[in-house]
Design a protein around this motif. Structure first.
Motif, PDB file in Angstrom:
ATOM      1  N   TYR A 127       0.843  -1.196   0.000  1.00 44.58           N
ATOM      2  CA  TYR A 127       0.000   0.000   0.000  1.00 44.58           C
ATOM      3  C   TYR A 127       0.880   1.248   0.000  1.00 44.58           C
ATOM      4  O   TYR A 127       1.940   1.276   0.615  1.00 44.58           O
ATOM      5  CB  TYR A 127      -1.007   0.002   1.155  1.00 44.58           C
ATOM      6  CG  TYR A 127      -0.418   0.000   2.545  1.00 44.58           C
ATOM      7  CD1 TYR A 127      -0.118   1.193   3.212  1.00 44.58           C
ATOM      8  CD2 TYR A 127      -0.190  -1.200   3.227  1.00 44.58           C
ATOM      9  CE1 TYR A 127       0.404   1.199   4.493  1.00 44.58           C
ATOM     10  CE2 TYR A 127       0.342  -1.205   4.510  1.00 44.58           C
ATOM     11  CZ  TYR A 127       0.627  -0.004   5.136  1.00 44.58           C
ATOM     12  OH  TYR A 127       1.156  -0.002   6.410  1.00 44.58           O
ATOM     13  N   VAL A 128       0.426   2.286  -0.736  1.00 50.71           N
ATOM     14  CA  VAL A 128       1.301   3.416  -1.050  1.00 50.71           C
ATOM     15  C   VAL A 128       1.312   4.507   0.027  1.00 50.71           C
ATOM     16  O   VAL A 128       2.166   5.387   0.006  1.00 50.71           O
ATOM     17  CB  VAL A 128       0.908   4.053  -2.414  1.00 50.71           C
ATOM     18  CG1 VAL A 128       1.077   3.054  -3.543  1.00 50.71           C
ATOM     19  CG2 VAL A 128      -0.509   4.595  -2.384  1.00 50.71           C
ATOM     20  N   ASP A 129       0.357   4.476   0.960  1.00 49.77           N
ATOM     21  CA  ASP A 129       0.253   5.549   1.951  1.00 49.77           C
ATOM     22  C   ASP A 129       1.225   5.348   3.117  1.00 49.77           C
ATOM     23  O   ASP A 129       1.596   4.215   3.447  1.00 49.77           O
ATOM     24  CB  ASP A 129      -1.163   5.606   2.536  1.00 49.77           C
ATOM     25  CG  ASP A 129      -2.223   5.527   1.455  1.00 49.77           C
ATOM     26  OD1 ASP A 129      -2.755   6.573   1.088  1.00 49.77           O
ATOM     27  OD2 ASP A 129      -2.494   4.400   0.990  1.00 49.77           O
ATOM     28  N   ASN A 130       1.598   6.467   3.759  1.00 50.12           N
ATOM     29  CA  ASN A 130       2.409   6.384   4.984  1.00 50.12           C
ATOM     30  C   ASN A 130       1.478   6.272   6.190  1.00 50.12           C
ATOM     31  O   ASN A 130       1.384   7.150   7.033  1.00 50.12           O
ATOM     32  CB  ASN A 130       3.313   7.619   5.128  1.00 50.12           C
ATOM     33  CG  ASN A 130       4.425   7.602   4.096  1.00 50.12           C
ATOM     34  OD1 ASN A 130       4.918   6.540   3.730  1.00 50.12           O
ATOM     35  ND2 ASN A 130       4.791   8.768   3.594  1.00 50.12           N
ATOM     36  N   LYS A 131       0.746   5.178   6.231  1.00 52.88           N
ATOM     37  CA  LYS A 131      -0.187   4.908   7.327  1.00 52.88           C
ATOM     38  C   LYS A 131       0.040   3.492   7.829  1.00 52.88           C
ATOM     39  O   LYS A 131       0.758   2.708   7.216  1.00 52.88           O
ATOM     40  CB  LYS A 131      -1.648   5.028   6.826  1.00 52.88           C
ATOM     41  CG  LYS A 131      -2.043   6.402   6.325  1.00 52.88           C
ATOM     42  CD  LYS A 131      -3.481   6.372   5.822  1.00 52.88           C
ATOM     43  CE  LYS A 131      -3.901   7.724   5.257  1.00 52.88           C
ATOM     44  NZ  LYS A 131      -5.263   7.682   4.676  1.00 52.88           N
ATOM     45  N   SER A 132      -0.577   3.176   8.950  1.00 53.03           N
ATOM     46  CA  SER A 132      -0.503   1.798   9.452  1.00 53.03           C
ATOM     47  C   SER A 132      -1.895   1.188   9.358  1.00 53.03           C
ATOM     48  O   SER A 132      -2.902   1.891   9.491  1.00 53.03           O
ATOM     49  CB  SER A 132      -0.012   1.773  10.896  1.00 53.03           C
ATOM     50  OG  SER A 132      -0.851   2.565  11.709  1.00 53.03           O
ATOM     51  N   ILE A 133      -1.964  -0.090   9.092  1.00 50.86           N
ATOM     52  CA  ILE A 133      -3.257  -0.777   9.022  1.00 50.86           C
ATOM     53  C   ILE A 133      -3.234  -1.986   9.951  1.00 50.86           C
ATOM     54  O   ILE A 133      -2.161  -2.481  10.343  1.00 50.86           O
ATOM     55  CB  ILE A 133      -3.583  -1.219   7.576  1.00 50.86           C
ATOM     56  CG1 ILE A 133      -2.528  -2.207   7.066  1.00 50.86           C
ATOM     57  CG2 ILE A 133      -3.709  -0.055   6.640  1.00 50.86           C
ATOM     58  CD1 ILE A 133      -2.969  -2.917   5.815  1.00 50.86           C
ATOM     59  N   ASN A 134      -4.411  -2.467  10.293  1.00 50.29           N
ATOM     60  CA  ASN A 134      -4.535  -3.640  11.159  1.00 50.29           C
ATOM     61  C   ASN A 134      -4.466  -4.898  10.301  1.00 50.29           C
ATOM     62  O   ASN A 134      -5.441  -5.276   9.655  1.00 50.29           O
ATOM     63  CB  ASN A 134      -5.859  -3.567  11.934  1.00 50.29           C
ATOM     64  CG  ASN A 134      -5.961  -4.688  12.954  1.00 50.29           C
ATOM     65  OD1 ASN A 134      -5.039  -5.498  13.123  1.00 50.29           O
ATOM     66  ND2 ASN A 134      -7.094  -4.747  13.649  1.00 50.29           N
ATOM     67  N   LYS A 135      -3.316  -5.541  10.276  1.00 49.65           N
ATOM     68  CA  LYS A 135      -3.115  -6.703   9.400  1.00 49.65           C
ATOM     69  C   LYS A 135      -3.937  -7.909   9.835  1.00 49.65           C
ATOM     70  O   LYS A 135      -4.173  -8.831   9.052  1.00 49.65           O
ATOM     71  CB  LYS A 135      -1.626  -7.061   9.359  1.00 49.65           C
ATOM     72  CG  LYS A 135      -0.783  -5.963   8.713  1.00 49.65           C
ATOM     73  CD  LYS A 135       0.683  -6.331   8.642  1.00 49.65           C
ATOM     74  CE  LYS A 135       1.508  -5.189   8.034  1.00 49.65           C
ATOM     75  NZ  LYS A 135       2.947  -5.498   7.970  1.00 49.65           N
ATOM     76  N   ALA A 136      -4.419  -7.870  11.075  1.00 48.50           N
ATOM     77  CA  ALA A 136      -5.240  -8.978  11.581  1.00 48.50           C
ATOM     78  C   ALA A 136      -6.581  -9.070  10.849  1.00 48.50           C
ATOM     79  O   ALA A 136      -7.238 -10.117  10.873  1.00 48.50           O
ATOM     80  CB  ALA A 136      -5.482  -8.803  13.080  1.00 48.50           C
ATOM     81  N   ASP A 137      -6.991  -7.978  10.186  1.00 51.50           N
ATOM     82  CA  ASP A 137      -8.263  -7.972   9.449  1.00 51.50           C
ATOM     83  C   ASP A 137      -8.173  -8.684   8.102  1.00 51.50           C
ATOM     84  O   ASP A 137      -9.183  -8.826   7.408  1.00 51.50           O
ATOM     85  CB  ASP A 137      -8.718  -6.518   9.187  1.00 51.50           C
ATOM     86  CG  ASP A 137      -9.073  -5.780  10.462  1.00 51.50           C
ATOM     87  OD1 ASP A 137      -9.289  -6.462  11.489  1.00 51.50           O
ATOM     88  OD2 ASP A 137      -9.124  -4.531  10.435  1.00 51.50           O
TER      89      ASP A 137
END
Length: 711
Positions: free
Chosen positions: A227-237
């Motif tokens: 993913y191209v954004d400088n964000k964090s996501i919940n990989k557990a989803d």
């Protein structure tokens, strides 16, 4: 009343006198200083001609009658070499720019909807050198993840700098890139991902969470998501089998000492560069396969028609990069040292829907010199400006009309009106930054009325282009000196075009005064066919005895004596009515878009019926004002559902149809007014705003039954 008109006429006398004096004093020196005589000669000269006297012979540009052009930068026979060429010349110059988001606010609309409004800062730029460093880190990082040369990468992302950096990386490291429109629905995305069987997907957090999350369980081939954004996501989803990385993390991986020795495996001209999925105006999207030499040839032809393309230019990128027009335009700009500032249709101007009132849109800040647009966007600009003109007082409106008509006459003769540009059109020109020197329209035919408006108010040539994904976006482009309307220009130097007889539609090469027929494009820019669809490839593509590839477009064209092409019909848009008359739905729509009450229209006809019907997206401002005049109140939905308003729209349709000289049987006699606009998000139009006829038919099925006398 008579006295008032006489007073107004007296007040306007100085204006007419000023125009007369201006014409007398300024015209002669301006005529010679701007070399108008040469430009007029260029506009009227023979631009293309048949390669032989035999009927149906292909037309070629007169400058390349002997052989078609493949490349105009020596040695740059693959896309990665184009960037190498630019890097060597423009290393320290600005390359890709993105506006900083300072804040976001939710704004409640009168209808209860909440719109997100942005306050944006200045553009932050990456130089050619910095883009190159990112490409190397990204390429090494993706290789470290296990990606091997000739393995495909899918990109499903909005237009932004990261999209282009990823594409340039894939071209350099020989990872064929598969593009999907960011507005495709879940079903189409799932279909595309499963058909291409790619293990690597590049996307944004927004698309990952809004569209991909529910689609992923139906896609078994994916192993890595970047993913191209400088964000964090919940990989557990997400499924445990998926590895999810940010683009920044992959770059950091490529910068590790153990990976710095990884070298790119450079592509050959015949290697696959792109599989570009079309937006699917008729059924499921098809993947078009393009090798490096196809794209190089196509861009060679396109760039030849853009005079003075170079490092002084700024291009605004906002159309979908998954569309061949935008992708080839941006790669061409990079090749010649232009800088590209990114935008979106929702932040383009000060009046755009996502720009907070009082804030500046992207055009105002960037002040681009070059811009591409689809006719739908140009039509929207035209109607917005003309709506504001109607709100002016009598004197202002009359001054605008006098200046507009004066400049229109000058342009028709191949001249200009510099004084009008400064005094009357400066504010309109400022809507797009005030610095545009050339606009290019593609994706669909542009109405002559809108083209003239853009010429006059934005004070620049508007080039119409004709090309398809299957021809790498290359076919024709009008020259900057050509001041005619309605035509799409002569064949580019990379291709030739012939017209194939279509007896059923009544179009042949022997037609008078000009040859007509189905447009067939041949040359090195013609792609290799459809991905995993041999049957459709065989149907639409062919190879002649000289090994040249040809593509049957399905569009009907007419060649004018100067060698320029006009699109006059489309095979799939032709319907035979009950009494045997043929109706071109596209022709009807193009004519009726000139109606001020109409923002968009889809004509529809059934072969077992004797008349045409239509679905219309009305202009809200004008229709609401008309409803007030008729004493009709209620919500926007109520107004659109009111039979009186339907009758008013039909009355206007008939007036415009008669002016545009449509036949009686071509004029829609019933209408359904749609309160909701058709956008790519609704699934009723493509990303290039072409009508999806099948989806529109299904959407209005009940209305079709009603308008054709069913229950």
């Amino acid at each position: 009343m008579k006295l008032r008109l006489e007073v107004r006429a007296i007040l306007l006398l100085p204006v007419y006198l000023l125009i007369y004096v201006y014409s007398m004093l300024v015209f002669i020196p301006w005529y010679f200083l701007t070399d108008v005589k040469k430009k007029k000669a260029m506009a009227k000269r023979l631009k293309a001609k048949p390669t032989s006297d035999k009927p149906g012979s292909p037309y070629r540009s007169v400058t390349h009658l002997d052989s078609l052009a493949h490349i105009n930068i020596p040695g740059a026979d693959t896309l990665d070499k184009l960037f190498d060429h630019a890097l060597a010349k423009f290393a320290k110059k600005d390359c890709l720019g993105t506006r900083e988001v300072l804040s976001e606010e939710n704004e409640m609309q009168p209808n209860g909807k909440v719109f997100k409004k942005l306050i944006l800062g200045t553009y932050r730029w990456l130089s050619y050198e910095e883009v190159h460093e990112k490409m190397n880190r990204l390429g090494r990082g993706m290789t470290a993840l296990g990606l091997t040369p000739k393995s495909t990468v899918v990109i499903f992302c909005e237009t932004r700098a990261e999209w282009m950096i990823m594409a340039l990386t894939c071209f350099k490291y020989n990872f064929p890139l598969i593009t999907l429109y960011a507005t495709l629905g879940e079903e189409a995305v799932t279909y595309g991902l499963n058909e291409c069987e790619a293990a690597y997907l590049v996307t944004s957090v927004e698309l990952l969470e809004s569209k991909l999350k529910t689609a992923l369980p139906q896609v078994s081939c994916l192993k890595h998501i970047i993913y191209v954004d400088n964000k964090s996501i919940n990989k557990a989803d997400y499924p445990e089998t998926l590895e999810i990385h940010s683009m920044q993390t992959v770059e950091e991986m490529g910068a590790k000492p153990e990976n710095t020795s990884i070298l790119p495996s450079r592509p050959a001209p015949s290697d696959l560069a792109l599989v570009m999925y079309t937006s699917g105006s008729t059924g499921r999207p098809k993947g078009v396969m393009m090798v490096h030499k196809n794209l190089i040839a196509g861009m060679t032809g396109q760039c030849e028609r853009i005079p003075g393309l170079g490092s002084k230019d700024t291009y605004i990128g906002y159309l979908p990069l998954a569309h061949v027009l935008e992708l080839t335009a941006e790669i061409s700009c990079i090749t010649y040292g232009c800088r590209i500032g990114y935008s979106s249709p929702l932040t383009l101007s000060d009046q755009s829907s996502k720009i907070k009132k009082g804030s500046k849109g992207d055009c105002t800040v960037l002040r681009p010199t070059l811009m591409a647009a689809v006719p739908e966007i140009m039509d929207r600009i035209y109607k917005n400006v003309m709506s504001k003109v109607q709100e002016m007082n009598y004197i202002q409106r009359t001054l605008f009309k006098i200046g507009y008509d004066y400049k229109l006459e000058q342009i028709k003769r191949g001249y200009d009106a510099p004084l009008c540009n400064v005094l009357l059109f400066k504010k309109v020109k400022a809507l797009l930054g005030g610095n545009i020197r050339m606009m290019l329209s593609g994706g669909a035919p542009l109405s002559p009325q809108t083209q003239r408006f853009m010429n006059i108010c934005f004070c620049c040539p508007v080039g119409q282009g004709y090309g398809l994904t299957e021809t790498c976006g290359a076919g024709t482009i009008t020259e900057a000196t050509d001041y005619s309307t309605g035509k799409v220009g002569a064949p580019l130097i990379c291709c030739e075009i012939k017209l194939k007889d279509w007896q059923e539609g009544g179009y042949t090469n022997k037609d008078k005064p000009n040859p007509r027929g189905e447009i067939v494009i041949g040359g090195p820019n013609v792609s290799m066919g459809y991905f995993k669809n041999e049957e459709k490839t065989t149907e639409d593509f062919s190879v002649d005895e000289n090994g040249q590839r040809w593509f049957c477009t399905g569009d009907i064209g007419e060649f004018h004596p100067d060698g320029s092409l006009q699109i006059i019909d489309r095979k799939k848009d032709l319907v035979k009515l009950q009494a045997g008359e043929y109706v071109s739905l596209g022709k009807v729509e193009a004519a009726l878009k000139n109606c001020p009450l109409i923002d968009n229209i889809c004509a529809y006809a059934k072969s077992d019926q004797s008349y045409v019907i239509s679905f219309v997206v009305p202009n809200q401002k004008r229709l609401t004002a008309l409803a007030e005049q008729k004493g009709i109140s209620g919500t926007w939905v109520d107004i659109c559902n009111n039979p009186t308003m339907e009758a008013e729209v039909l009355r206007e349709i008939k007036e415009v149809a008669n002016k545009m000289k449509l036949e009686r049987f071509e004029i829609p006699i019933k209408v359904r007014l749609s309160p909701e606009p058709w956008t790519p998000e609704t699934g009723l139009v493509t990303d290039a705003f072409k009508l999806k006829r099948k989806e529109l038919k299904n959407h209005y099925l009940n209305d079709i039954e009603r308008m054709y006398g069913g229950k």
